[in-house]
Scaffold this motif. Structure first.
Motif, PDB file in Angstrom:
ATOM      1  N   PRO A  21       0.816  -1.217   0.000  1.00  0.00           N
ATOM      2  CA  PRO A  21       0.000   0.000   0.000  1.00  0.00           C
ATOM      3  C   PRO A  21       0.845   1.261   0.000  1.00  0.00           C
ATOM      4  O   PRO A  21       1.952   1.275   0.534  1.00  0.00           O
ATOM      5  CB  PRO A  21      -0.789  -0.114   1.304  1.00  0.00           C
ATOM      6  N   ARG A  22       0.312   2.311  -0.629  1.00  0.00           N
ATOM      7  CA  ARG A  22       0.927   3.629  -0.518  1.00  0.00           C
ATOM      8  C   ARG A  22       0.449   4.211   0.799  1.00  0.00           C
ATOM      9  O   ARG A  22      -0.732   4.229   1.079  1.00  0.00           O
ATOM     10  CB  ARG A  22       0.465   4.539  -1.649  1.00  0.00           C
ATOM     11  N   ILE A  23       1.353   4.675   1.588  1.00  0.00           N
ATOM     12  CA  ILE A  23       0.951   5.259   2.860  1.00  0.00           C
ATOM     13  C   ILE A  23       0.714   6.748   2.639  1.00  0.00           C
ATOM     14  O   ILE A  23       1.152   7.336   1.680  1.00  0.00           O
ATOM     15  CB  ILE A  23       2.020   4.977   3.941  1.00  0.00           C
ATOM     16  N   VAL A  24       0.008   7.357   3.561  1.00  0.00           N
ATOM     17  CA  VAL A  24      -0.535   8.699   3.449  1.00  0.00           C
ATOM     18  C   VAL A  24       0.458   9.708   2.899  1.00  0.00           C
ATOM     19  O   VAL A  24       1.583   9.798   3.357  1.00  0.00           O
ATOM     20  CB  VAL A  24      -0.973   9.197   4.838  1.00  0.00           C
ATOM     21  N   ALA A  25      -0.019  10.467   1.918  1.00  0.00           N
ATOM     22  CA  ALA A  25       0.754  11.593   1.416  1.00  0.00           C
ATOM     23  C   ALA A  25       0.669  12.713   2.453  1.00  0.00           C
ATOM     24  O   ALA A  25      -0.371  12.886   3.079  1.00  0.00           O
ATOM     25  CB  ALA A  25       0.184  12.057   0.086  1.00  0.00           C
ATOM     26  N   PRO A  26       1.734  13.489   2.658  1.00  0.00           N
ATOM     27  CA  PRO A  26       1.711  14.531   3.694  1.00  0.00           C
ATOM     28  C   PRO A  26       0.568  15.531   3.533  1.00  0.00           C
ATOM     29  O   PRO A  26      -0.003  15.968   4.516  1.00  0.00           O
ATOM     30  CB  PRO A  26       3.063  15.230   3.535  1.00  0.00           C
ATOM     31  N   GLU A  27       0.184  15.871   2.307  1.00  0.00           N
ATOM     32  CA  GLU A  27      -0.883  16.858   2.115  1.00  0.00           C
ATOM     33  C   GLU A  27      -2.244  16.335   2.572  1.00  0.00           C
ATOM     34  O   GLU A  27      -3.141  17.097   2.887  1.00  0.00           O
ATOM     35  CB  GLU A  27      -0.961  17.333   0.668  1.00  0.00           C
ATOM     36  N   PHE A  28      -2.419  15.012   2.653  1.00  0.00           N
ATOM     37  CA  PHE A  28      -3.682  14.434   3.096  1.00  0.00           C
ATOM     38  C   PHE A  28      -3.904  14.676   4.582  1.00  0.00           C
ATOM     39  O   PHE A  28      -5.008  14.880   5.019  1.00  0.00           O
ATOM     40  CB  PHE A  28      -3.706  12.937   2.802  1.00  0.00           C
ATOM     41  N   SER A  29      -2.846  14.675   5.369  1.00  0.00           N
ATOM     42  CA  SER A  29      -2.997  14.817   6.812  1.00  0.00           C
ATOM     43  C   SER A  29      -2.936  16.268   7.283  1.00  0.00           C
ATOM     44  O   SER A  29      -3.147  16.537   8.445  1.00  0.00           O
ATOM     45  CB  SER A  29      -1.939  13.988   7.536  1.00  0.00           C
ATOM     46  N   VAL A  30      -2.673  17.224   6.396  1.00  0.00           N
ATOM     47  CA  VAL A  30      -2.580  18.624   6.794  1.00  0.00           C
ATOM     48  C   VAL A  30      -3.903  19.121   7.345  1.00  0.00           C
ATOM     49  O   VAL A  30      -3.940  19.820   8.350  1.00  0.00           O
ATOM     50  CB  VAL A  30      -2.136  19.498   5.590  1.00  0.00           C
ATOM     51  N   ARG A 155     -11.779  11.615   1.762  1.00  0.00           N
ATOM     52  CA  ARG A 155     -12.103  12.808   2.535  1.00  0.00           C
ATOM     53  C   ARG A 155     -12.287  13.989   1.593  1.00  0.00           C
ATOM     54  O   ARG A 155     -11.596  14.105   0.585  1.00  0.00           O
ATOM     55  CB  ARG A 155     -10.949  13.084   3.501  1.00  0.00           C
ATOM     56  N   LEU A 156     -13.222  14.865   1.927  1.00  0.00           N
ATOM     57  CA  LEU A 156     -13.434  16.089   1.163  1.00  0.00           C
ATOM     58  C   LEU A 156     -12.426  17.134   1.640  1.00  0.00           C
ATOM     59  O   LEU A 156     -12.432  17.525   2.807  1.00  0.00           O
ATOM     60  CB  LEU A 156     -14.861  16.602   1.359  1.00  0.00           C
ATOM     61  N   VAL A 162     -10.546  13.376  -1.930  1.00  0.00           N
ATOM     62  CA  VAL A 162      -9.185  12.866  -1.986  1.00  0.00           C
ATOM     63  C   VAL A 162      -9.174  11.511  -1.294  1.00  0.00           C
ATOM     64  O   VAL A 162      -9.715  11.364  -0.201  1.00  0.00           O
ATOM     65  CB  VAL A 162      -8.207  13.831  -1.282  1.00  0.00           C
ATOM     66  N   THR A 163      -8.569  10.510  -1.945  1.00  0.00           N
ATOM     67  CA  THR A 163      -8.471   9.170  -1.386  1.00  0.00           C
ATOM     68  C   THR A 163      -7.009   8.831  -1.152  1.00  0.00           C
ATOM     69  O   THR A 163      -6.163   9.096  -2.007  1.00  0.00           O
ATOM     70  CB  THR A 163      -9.110   8.133  -2.336  1.00  0.00           C
ATOM     71  N   ALA A 164      -6.726   8.262   0.021  1.00  0.00           N
ATOM     72  CA  ALA A 164      -5.361   7.849   0.344  1.00  0.00           C
ATOM     73  C   ALA A 164      -5.409   6.548   1.125  1.00  0.00           C
ATOM     74  O   ALA A 164      -6.390   6.257   1.811  1.00  0.00           O
ATOM     75  CB  ALA A 164      -4.650   8.921   1.160  1.00  0.00           C
ATOM     76  N   THR A 165      -4.348   5.789   1.020  1.00  0.00           N
ATOM     77  CA  THR A 165      -4.201   4.575   1.810  1.00  0.00           C
ATOM     78  C   THR A 165      -3.504   4.955   3.103  1.00  0.00           C
ATOM     79  O   THR A 165      -2.466   5.619   3.078  1.00  0.00           O
ATOM     80  CB  THR A 165      -3.389   3.522   1.032  1.00  0.00           C
ATOM     81  N   VAL A 166      -4.104   4.556   4.225  1.00  0.00           N
ATOM     82  CA  VAL A 166      -3.607   4.975   5.533  1.00  0.00           C
ATOM     83  C   VAL A 166      -3.448   3.764   6.443  1.00  0.00           C
ATOM     84  O   VAL A 166      -4.124   2.754   6.263  1.00  0.00           O
ATOM     85  CB  VAL A 166      -4.565   6.001   6.186  1.00  0.00           C
ATOM     86  N   PRO A 167      -2.586   3.859   7.464  1.00  0.00           N
ATOM     87  CA  PRO A 167      -2.510   2.779   8.452  1.00  0.00           C
ATOM     88  C   PRO A 167      -3.769   2.788   9.324  1.00  0.00           C
ATOM     89  O   PRO A 167      -4.474   3.806   9.397  1.00  0.00           O
ATOM     90  CB  PRO A 167      -1.264   3.132   9.269  1.00  0.00           C
ATOM     91  N   PRO A 174     -15.037  13.593  10.726  1.00  0.00           N
ATOM     92  CA  PRO A 174     -16.452  13.463  10.352  1.00  0.00           C
ATOM     93  C   PRO A 174     -16.616  13.532   8.834  1.00  0.00           C
ATOM     94  O   PRO A 174     -15.963  14.326   8.171  1.00  0.00           O
ATOM     95  CB  PRO A 174     -17.109  14.664  11.029  1.00  0.00           C
ATOM     96  N   GLY A 175     -17.474  12.667   8.306  1.00  0.00           N
ATOM     97  CA  GLY A 175     -17.729  12.642   6.871  1.00  0.00           C
ATOM     98  C   GLY A 175     -16.796  11.750   6.080  1.00  0.00           C
ATOM     99  O   GLY A 175     -17.006  11.552   4.882  1.00  0.00           O
TER     100      GLY A 175
END
Length: 185
Positions: A21-30, A155-156, A162-167, A174-175
């Motif tokens: 899996p690709r783990i979370v891109a930094p911009e996804f968690s900002v 997540r919106l 935006v879709t990401a693969t996360v641990p 929410p949402g």
């Protein structure tokens, strides 16, 4: 030495690497560090001090608005609770109250969704501090074929999905829509 075994080993290694899996891109968690932004499905407790007939619990409708007595529809979508407080105060100040004081807090967050290899997929009420793992537990746990190390979260963000693969220890908002994939072995 034959090239065939070396090429076969290289092909197997590349195939195995592409399955990781690709783990979370930094911009996804900002976004998770910023203040909470209101959206459809949130329920808000709005208190107008000294005006019991205006104080109530209001739902953010599908168009991202709340409807209050006297002032009508107020846009809540994408605003923080503090921004919504100021918007309601400004509307009340323009012809209804002299010095309105408004408090807005989230009474119930919009739900999150869990799909895929879980016992009971569907929509569930959000709880603060939730991770993907606790969301899966709320959905009844993994099926025997469920991937237990990571999930896809949609997540919106800034008006775009935006879709990401996360641990599975990743924080849920929410949402969010969580998809548990099938594991192959």
């Amino acid at each position: 030495m034959s090239r065939r075994p070396v090429c076969l080993a290289l092909a197997v290694a590349l195939a195995a690497a592409s399955c990781a899996p690709r783990i979370v891109a930094p911009e996804f968690s900002v976004e998770s560090a910023g203040p909470y932004q209101l959206a459809s499905g949130d329920r808000l407790r709005i208190i107008v001090f000294g005006q019991d007939n205006l104080s109530n619990v209001y739902a953010v409708d599908g168009s991202g608005r709340i409807s209050m007595p006297l002032i009508g529809a107020v846009d809540a979508n994408g605003r923080t609770t503090a921004q919504l407080e100021r918007a309601i105060e400004a509307r009340l100040r323009s012809g209804y109250l002299r010095e309105p004081r408004v408090s807005v807090e989230v009474d119930a967050y919009r739900p999150f969704f869990v799909l895929g290899e879980v016992t009971n997929s569907g929509q569930f009420p959000f709880v603060n501090g939730m991770t993907v793992q606790t969301a899966v537990a709320i959905a009844g746990g993994f099926t025997p074929r469920g991937q237990r190390n990571y999930a896809e979260v949609t997540r919106l963000m800034d008006g775009q999905l935006v879709t990401a693969t996360v641990p599975i220890t990743y924080a849920v908002r929410p949402g969010d829509t969580i998809v548990i994939k099938e594991r192959w072995f």
